[in-house]
Design a protein around this motif. Structure first.
Motif, PDB file in Angstrom:
ATOM      1  N   THR A   1       0.935  -1.148  -0.045  1.00 11.37           N
ATOM      2  CA  THR A   1       0.037  -0.208   0.000  1.00 11.37           C
ATOM      3  C   THR A   1       0.942   0.890   0.065  1.00 11.37           C
ATOM      4  OG1 THR A   1      -0.037   0.140   2.454  1.00 11.37           O
ATOM      5  CG2 THR A   1      -1.982  -1.120   1.323  1.00 11.37           C
TER       6      THR A   1
ATOM      7  N   ALA B   1      -7.503   3.449   5.026  1.00 10.40           N
ATOM      8  CA  ALA B   1      -8.049   2.477   4.137  1.00 10.40           C
ATOM      9  C   ALA B   1      -9.818   2.802   4.003  1.00 10.40           C
ATOM     10  CB  ALA B   1      -8.285   0.970   4.635  1.00 10.40           C
TER      11      ALA B   1
ATOM     12  N   GLY C   1      -5.178  -1.433  -7.124  1.00 16.90           N
ATOM     13  CA  GLY C   1      -5.219  -1.093  -5.811  1.00 16.90           C
ATOM     14  C   GLY C   1      -4.795   0.433  -5.653  1.00 16.90           C
TER      15      GLY C   1
ATOM     16  N   THR D   1     -14.324   7.160  -4.746  1.00 17.75           N
ATOM     17  CA  THR D   1     -14.414   5.654  -5.025  1.00 17.75           C
ATOM     18  C   THR D   1     -15.784   5.351  -6.051  1.00 17.75           C
ATOM     19  OG1 THR D   1     -12.946   4.906  -3.462  1.00 17.75           O
ATOM     20  CG2 THR D   1     -14.440   3.241  -4.485  1.00 17.75           C
TER      21      THR D   1
ATOM     22  N   TYR E   1      -7.048  -2.003  -2.499  1.00 16.57           N
ATOM     23  CA  TYR E   1      -8.217  -1.061  -2.344  1.00 16.57           C
ATOM     24  C   TYR E   1      -8.927  -1.432  -3.785  1.00 16.57           C
ATOM     25  CZ  TYR E   1      -9.951   2.931  -4.309  1.00 16.57           C
ATOM     26  OH  TYR E   1     -11.018   3.803  -5.042  1.00 16.57           O
TER      27      TYR E   1
ATOM     28  N   ASN F   1      -3.527   8.690  -3.810  1.00 14.99           N
ATOM     29  CA  ASN F   1      -3.904   7.911  -2.706  1.00 14.99           C
ATOM     30  C   ASN F   1      -4.475   8.907  -1.620  1.00 14.99           C
ATOM     31  OD1 ASN F   1      -3.491   6.703   0.030  1.00 14.99           O
ATOM     32  ND2 ASN F   1      -2.397   4.994  -1.236  1.00 14.99           N
TER      33      ASN F   1
ATOM     34  N   ASN G   1      -8.528   8.968  -0.476  1.00 13.35           N
ATOM     35  CA  ASN G   1      -8.885   8.270   0.718  1.00 13.35           C
ATOM     36  C   ASN G   1      -9.699   9.652   1.778  1.00 13.35           C
ATOM     37  OD1 ASN G   1      -7.996   5.796   0.809  1.00 13.35           O
ATOM     38  ND2 ASN G   1      -5.950   6.263   1.141  1.00 13.35           N
TER      39      ASN G   1
ATOM     40  N   THR H   1      -4.339  -5.466   4.238  1.00 12.79           N
ATOM     41  CA  THR H   1      -5.852  -5.989   4.591  1.00 12.79           C
ATOM     42  C   THR H   1      -5.794  -7.011   5.387  1.00 12.79           C
ATOM     43  OG1 THR H   1      -5.600  -7.046   2.227  1.00 12.79           O
ATOM     44  CG2 THR H   1      -6.497  -4.851   2.263  1.00 12.79           C
TER      45      THR H   1
END
Length: 524
Positions: free
Chosen positions: A12, A23, A115, A208, A234, A392, A396, A468
């Motif tokens: 990640t 996350a 991801g 997302t 992700y 990222n 997020n 994860t």
């Protein structure tokens, strides 16, 4: 969470950019019918009928061209910047494909995502999936990727220059006093202000949910009735979001290294911190069985190995190590921590980590750990960075409210984080403060994804996954009405293509023949 299978394995984005530690769960921005205002509520499906205002987007034709890598074609797809106001402007998304090679009947397109958020799906396709996925899968599917909005080739979010990123990644993330705390906060603010200044409109539209809606546009443009998809890390959240919004259009979905979208950021960060501790203990147990373990010999407990690593980090906090870097960078505590974490994603990197730690602890040479850190941040030898870390944070911080709002909140939570991981807890707690200073307010909240009516969805969890945690896969499989949990008893981040014949054959049978494994199947 970022999954990759090129010169390094899955990982990640982390540390100062705090990004991957946040996350994410789904954002409801641009999809008011799917919004949930309370934690624990479910993401609702969008209406089946395409709104007239979106018809031009769904009816567009892609102009394919050769794009550098033999056998791959590229195109540009338009999507509305804001799905709530389609007439307000476009965002241009980069798409790539490698057509099915045959023999056998073509099964349609197979979309892949590695991801992040922030990982280039096109880079993943060209460097791994399009050439490394099983031959029988590549024979029957057109392998397809789209870089999500704000990522890589799709109008990338850029926050800092290379030299500024160098400074940022070296900032101390375990402040010892108020002055160091102020420096850390200033670093977070500088990063956030850079993002806001360079992409003020786009920054509000990289959620997302919007990326999932872009995938449905691509599905239609490619001529597929249903979306077939393999998402890692992700990418599982992105795929689950698609299923929640478009359950009737969901085809064969594989979600590998799954996330739990029902958790708030602080809980996600805390559980991921525990995941890294689990992975480190596995590394420690292996390390002391080797002849070159720099953190302890045979019989040394994992706890003692962790204490030795923490002592090494504390020495770096006081006196960084030389690295021979052309830019004059030294190995700071923050860079060393990132380097160690980078190696937790794949047990194949454990030898490299032992060698790097050995050089640092015995020869005062920080070059090996710096190289691991650079690979993690996608820093090239010339000092340039990909936009992974910028994208990222952008995604997020939009998808979820910040884990912490003030340094005092972090301090109050430190005992919980340090209990979750004596080695990494303090740094990962402070890394969770980034979104407190983000220039755009979050548009999403944590919620469950049920995707009622969707075809069977394979959810894959690895028992000692650092990024994860396994319990997230169990939670997502339970949430999804058609979820089927596939467990890999092993180390590292994600499972497909990592050497388990059981995992690979199960997923291949599903992708090629629609064979659904029994819920709870275990592999090693």
């Amino acid at each position: 969470m970022y999954s990759r299978r090129t010169h390094r394995r899955t990982r990640t984005g982390l540390a100062l950019v705090a990004a991957a530690l946040l996350a994410t769960a789904c954002s409801a921005h641009g999809a008011s019918t799917s919004a949930s205002s309370a934690s624990g509520a479910s993401l609702a499906a969008l209406p089946r009928a395409t709104p007239p205002a979106l018809s031009p987007y769904y009816g567009q034709k892609l102009s394919w061209r050769e794009c550098g890598v033999p056998g791959f074609q590229c195109a540009t797809m338009k999507a509305p910047l804001d799905y709530a106001e389609p007439a307000g402007g476009d965002v241009r998304l980069a798409v790539a494909r490698k057509k099915a090679t045959g023999p056998g009947k073509r099964l349609g397109s197979l979309l892949v995502n590695p991801g992040g958020p922030g990982g280039s799906a096109i880079g993943y396709l060209q460097q791994y999936a399009g050439i490394g996925y099983p031959e029988e899968v590549r024979a029957r599917y057109d392998m397809v990727a789209v870089d999500p909005r704000g990522v890589a080739r799709s109008e990338p979010v850029e926050c800092l220059t290379g030299p500024a990123m160098d400074t940022y990644t070296q900032t101390d993330i375990t402040p010892d006093d108020e002055r160091e705390t102020e420096r850390l906060v200033d670093a977070y603010k500088t990063f956030a202000e850079g993002c806001g200044a360079k992409a003020p409109k786009l920054l509000r539209h990289v959620s997302t949910v919007e990326a999932a809606r872009d995938m449905d546009l691509l599905r239609a443009v490619l001529g597929d009735e249903r979306l077939n998809y393999v998402g890692a890390s992700y990418g599982t959240f992105l795929g689950a979001t698609y299923a929640g919004l478009f359950p009737d259009r969901t085809g064969r979905l594989v979600l590998d290294g799954a996330m739990d979208p029902s958790l708030p950021a602080r809980r996600l960060n805390l559980e991921q911190t525990a995941g890294f501790e689990t992975a480190f203990r596995s590394f420690a147990e292996d390390c002391v069985r080797q002849t070159d373990c720099p953190l302890g010999g045979r019989g040394t407990s994992p706890a003692r190995v962790g204490e030795n690593l923490s002592a090494f980090f504390q020495k770096l906090d006081a006196r960084p190590l030389p690295t021979g870097d052309a830019a004059g960078r030294e190995l700071t505590e923050s860079l060393a921590t990132t380097g160690v974490i980078a190696a937790m994603y794949d047990e194949g990197a454990w030898q490299q980590l032992r060698e790097a730690l050995g050089a640092a602890t015995k020869k005062n040479d920080g070059a090996g750990l710096l190289a691991l850190s650079d690979s993690y941040y996608e820093r090239d030898p010339n000092g340039g960075y990909s936009n992974l870390m910028s994208a990222n944070a952008a995604v997020n911080c939009l998808d979820l409210p910040a884990a912490f709002s003030t340094p005092d909140e972090v301090r109050d939570a430190l005992p919980d984080f340090e209990k979750a991981s004596p080695v990494f807890g303090e740094g990962l707690a402070w890394a969770s403060l980034t979104c407190a200073y983000w220039p755009v307010q979050p548009s999403g909240e944590p919620h469950r994804i049920v995707a009622a009516g969707a075809a069977p969805i394979i959810v894959v969890g690895t028992t000692r996954d650092p990024a994860t945690p396994y319990r997230w896969a169990r939670a997502l499989a339970r949430q999804l009405s058609s979820g089927r949990l596939l467990t890999y008893d092993g180390d590292g981040h994600t499972a497909y293509g990592r050497g388990s014949t059981c995992v690979d054959s199960t997923i291949n049978a599903y992708l090629l023949r629609g064979t659904v494994p029994p819920d709870g199947k275990r592999c090693s």
